[in-house]
Design a protein around this motif. Structure first.
Motif, PDB file in Angstrom:
ATOM      1  N   VAL A   1       0.863  -1.180   0.000  1.00 48.16           N
ATOM      2  CA  VAL A   1       0.000   0.000   0.000  1.00 48.16           C
ATOM      3  C   VAL A   1       0.899   1.230   0.000  1.00 48.16           C
ATOM      4  N   ASN A   2       0.682   2.133  -0.936  1.00 50.79           N
ATOM      5  CA  ASN A   2       1.427   3.390  -0.932  1.00 50.79           C
ATOM      6  C   ASN A   2       0.417   4.519  -0.730  1.00 50.79           C
ATOM      7  N   PHE A   3       0.364   5.038   0.496  1.00 51.40           N
ATOM      8  CA  PHE A   3      -0.645   6.045   0.823  1.00 51.40           C
ATOM      9  C   PHE A   3      -0.426   7.329   0.027  1.00 51.40           C
ATOM     10  N   LYS A   4       0.822   7.713  -0.159  1.00 50.83           N
ATOM     11  CA  LYS A   4       1.096   8.982  -0.855  1.00 50.83           C
ATOM     12  C   LYS A   4       0.636   8.898  -2.304  1.00 50.83           C
TER      13      LYS A   4
ATOM     14  N   LYS B   1      -3.355  15.108   4.028  1.00 54.78           N
ATOM     15  CA  LYS B   1      -2.761  15.152   5.369  1.00 54.78           C
ATOM     16  C   LYS B   1      -2.860  13.774   6.046  1.00 54.78           C
ATOM     17  N   GLN B   2      -4.035  13.136   5.916  1.00 51.55           N
ATOM     18  CA  GLN B   2      -4.225  11.801   6.513  1.00 51.55           C
ATOM     19  C   GLN B   2      -3.317  10.774   5.842  1.00 51.55           C
ATOM     20  N   ARG B   3      -3.180  10.881   4.504  1.00 48.76           N
ATOM     21  CA  ARG B   3      -2.327   9.917   3.781  1.00 48.76           C
ATOM     22  C   ARG B   3      -0.861  10.092   4.191  1.00 48.76           C
TER      23      ARG B   3
ATOM     24  N   SER C   1       4.136   7.523   7.263  1.00 47.35           N
ATOM     25  CA  SER C   1       5.426   7.636   7.948  1.00 47.35           C
ATOM     26  C   SER C   1       5.381   6.961   9.305  1.00 47.35           C
ATOM     27  N   ALA C   2       6.514   6.328   9.646  1.00 49.58           N
ATOM     28  CA  ALA C   2       6.625   5.634  10.932  1.00 49.58           C
ATOM     29  C   ALA C   2       7.893   6.108  11.636  1.00 49.58           C
TER      30      ALA C   2
END
Length: 424
Positions: free
Chosen positions: A244-247, A309-311, A316-317
Motif C-alpha cells: 500500500v502506498n498512501f502517498k 494530510k491523513q495519507r 510515515s513511521a
C-alpha cells in the motif's frame, strides 16, 4: 476497590465475567498448559503487551519485544522483576555476571531514560553489573544525565572489538537489546560471539505485526479448545494488506475491500453475542511502534476518501521509515475509565521470561473508547495495579481486582507465547 483501578463502564460485561469465571475455575489447566508451552518454546527475554477490555472481550492489540516503561511499574513489583531477571539471564547465558544494555536513540526522552535506568537497576539488584551502551555517533564519551526522579543515568559509546561489543573495557557475555531496530540492523551488532537478546531478527526492520497476530490466532484457538471458549473472546480478527502506498494512493482499493470484509465479520460476531455497538477497524503499519502509522475507521469509504494530510500521516513511521505494508485489525473498544474525569484507559502488562512482573494503565483524557491511546497526551498510572497479576482469589467475584488482573496476566502470556513462536 482502590481508587487507582479503572472501572468497567459498560453493561456488556456478561461474556467477560464469564471468561474471568472460566479462567478462575480452570486455573490449574490454564497454568499447566502454559508450562507445557514454555517447555516447547522458551519465552522471549522480556515483553510488554497492550490489552483492550471491551467488557465483552479481552484481547491484545500490540506486543512489544523491547519494552520501555519499566519506570511505570508499581515499585512494590520490583522484587518480581529481580527474580524474573535472574531466571531469564540464567536461561540466556548461565555464567553471566554482567549485562550490556543497548539503548534506543532518543536520548531527549527523559521518560525513556527513566525506564532504562530502572531496567539497569533491576539487573544490579539481581546481582549483575549492568551498563548502558548507545549507538548514537555523537556520543563519544560517557554522558551522565540527571533524571526527573532524582536518579542519574550514564550512557556510554558502544564500540566493536573483533567479534564483541563493549563500552570501555566492559564486554560481558550478554548483550540485551532495548532498541527496536526500526532504523535497521546496525552493522556493529552483526555476527557477535556474545549472546544478543532478543535476537536481531526480532527488531522492526524484520518483524511484522501480521506474523505475530497469525501466531497469536493459532495460540488463541489452541487455548480456547483447552478451556472451552470461543477464541474470538480473546483475539482480534486480523487481515494483512500487501503493498500500500498512501502517498501515491496505490493499493487503496485492496485496503478498502479488506476493511469492508473485516467489518462484515465483526458485525456477524456482534450479532452472535447481541452486542449493540458500532464495529470499527484499526489500520496500522505492519512494522514499527510508538503509535505511528495508525488510524481508526468505521467504513471502507473513509479509506477511499483520505485527504492528503491523513495519507501523509499514515505513510510515515518511527525513524522516518515509509509504511508500505499495513495490518487491518478488528478494533477492540476499551470500556475502562480512570478517575473523576472518566479518562479512557487500557492495561499494559510487563513480563520477563515467562513471568508476569507487573503492569500499569495507559490513560488518555482526549481520546475515545474506540481510539488509539498510544498518542501524544497520554500518561501512565503506575500505581493502578495494586496487586500482582498472578495471584487470583478463588473465593472472590470473577471481576474482583486480583481476578481481573489474573485474567490480564493470562491473555498477556498468550501474546508472549505467540511472540516466542514468532521468534523461533
Amino acid at each position: 476497590m482502590t481508587s487507582g483501578v479503572p472501572h468497567l463502564t459498560t453493561a456488556l460485561n456478561g461474556p467477560l465475567l464469564k471468561l474471568e469465571a472460566i479462567l478462575l475455575e480452570k486455573q490449574t489447566q490454564v497454568e499447566t498448559w502454559l508450562r507445557q508451552q514454555w517447555l516447547k518454546t522458551p519465552a522471549p527475554f522480556y515483553a510488554s503487551v497492550d490489552l483492550r477490555n471491551a467488557g465483552f472481550k479481552l484481547a491484545p492489540v500490540d506486543t512489544n519485544l523491547f519494552p520501555a516503561g519499566f519506570n511505570n511499574l508499581n515499585p512494590s513489583f520490583i522484587p518480581l522483576c529481580i527474580h524474573a531477571a535472574q531466571a531469564a539471564v540464567e536461561r540466556a547465558c548461565p555464567t553471566a555476571k554482567r549485562v550490556l544494555i543497548v539503548a534506543e536513540n532518543h536520548t531527549r526522552n527523559l521518560f525513556y531514560l527513566e525506564s532504562l535506568e530502572t531496567l539497569r537497576d533491576i539487573f544490579q539488584k539481581a546481582g549483575m553489573e549492568a551498563r548502558i551502551g548507545s549507538l548514537l555517533e555523537d556520543i563519544k564519551e560517557p554522558m551522565s544525565i540527571d533524571l526527573p526522579s532524582g536518579k542519574k543515568i550514564t550512557l556510554e559509546p558502544l564500540v566493536r572489538i573483533g567479534n564483541r561489543v563493549a563500552v570501555g573495557d566492559f564486554s560481558p557475555c550478554l548483550v540485551l537489546l532495548n532498541n527496536d531496530l526500526s532504523a535497521g540492523r546496525p552493522e556493529i551488532l552483526e555476527n557477535l560471539e556474545q549472546e544478543v537478546i532478543p535476537p536481531l531478527r526480532a527488531g522492526w526492520s524484520t518483524r511484522k505485526k501480521s506474523d505475530h497476530f497469525t501466531q497469536y490466532n493459532g495460540v488463541a484457538k489452541e487455548f480456547a479448545e483447552q478451556i472451552g471458549i470461543d477464541p474470538w473472546l480473546v483475539s482480534p480478527l486480523t487481515l494483512q494488506c500487501g503493498e500500500v502506498n498512501f502517498k501515491e494512493k496505490s493499493g487503496i482499493d485492496c485496503l478498502a475491500r479488506n476493511v469492508n470484509n473485516l467489518l462484515a465479520s465483526i458485525r456477524a460476531k456482534y450479532a452472535e453475542y447481541d452486542i449493540d455497538k458500532e464495529p470499527f477497524v484499526v489500520v496500522k503499519a505492519d512494522s514499527g511502534t510508538y503509535g505511528m502509522g495508525i488510524m481508526t475507521v468505521k467504513s471502507a469509504e473513509e479509506i477511499e476518501n483520505l485527504n492528503r494530510k491523513q495519507r501523509n500521516k499514515m505513510s510515515s513511521a518511527k525513524e522516518g521509515l515509509v509504511v508500505d505494508n499495513v495490518l487491518v485489525q478488528e478494533g477492540v473498544y476499551t470500556f475502562e475509565t480512570l478517575g473523576t474525569e472518566k479518562a479512557v484507559a487500557e492495561p499494559v502488562i510487563y513480563m520477563m521470561d515467562h513471568y508476569v512482573v507487573g503492569g500499569f494503565y495507559r490513560v488518555h483524557t482526549g481520546r475515545g473508547v474506540n481510539e488509539n491511546l498510544n498518542a501524544p497526551g497520554m500518561h501512565f498510572e503506575p500505581l493502578a495495579f495494586a496487586q500482582s497479576c498472578s495471584n487470583p482469589d478463588q473465593s472472590d467475584l470473577p471481576d474482583a481486582e486480583p481476578n481481573r488482573f489474573y485474567a490480564y496476566g493470562v491473555i498477556a502470556r498468550l501474546a508472549l507465547l505467540a511472540a516466542a513462536r514468532e521468534i523461533a
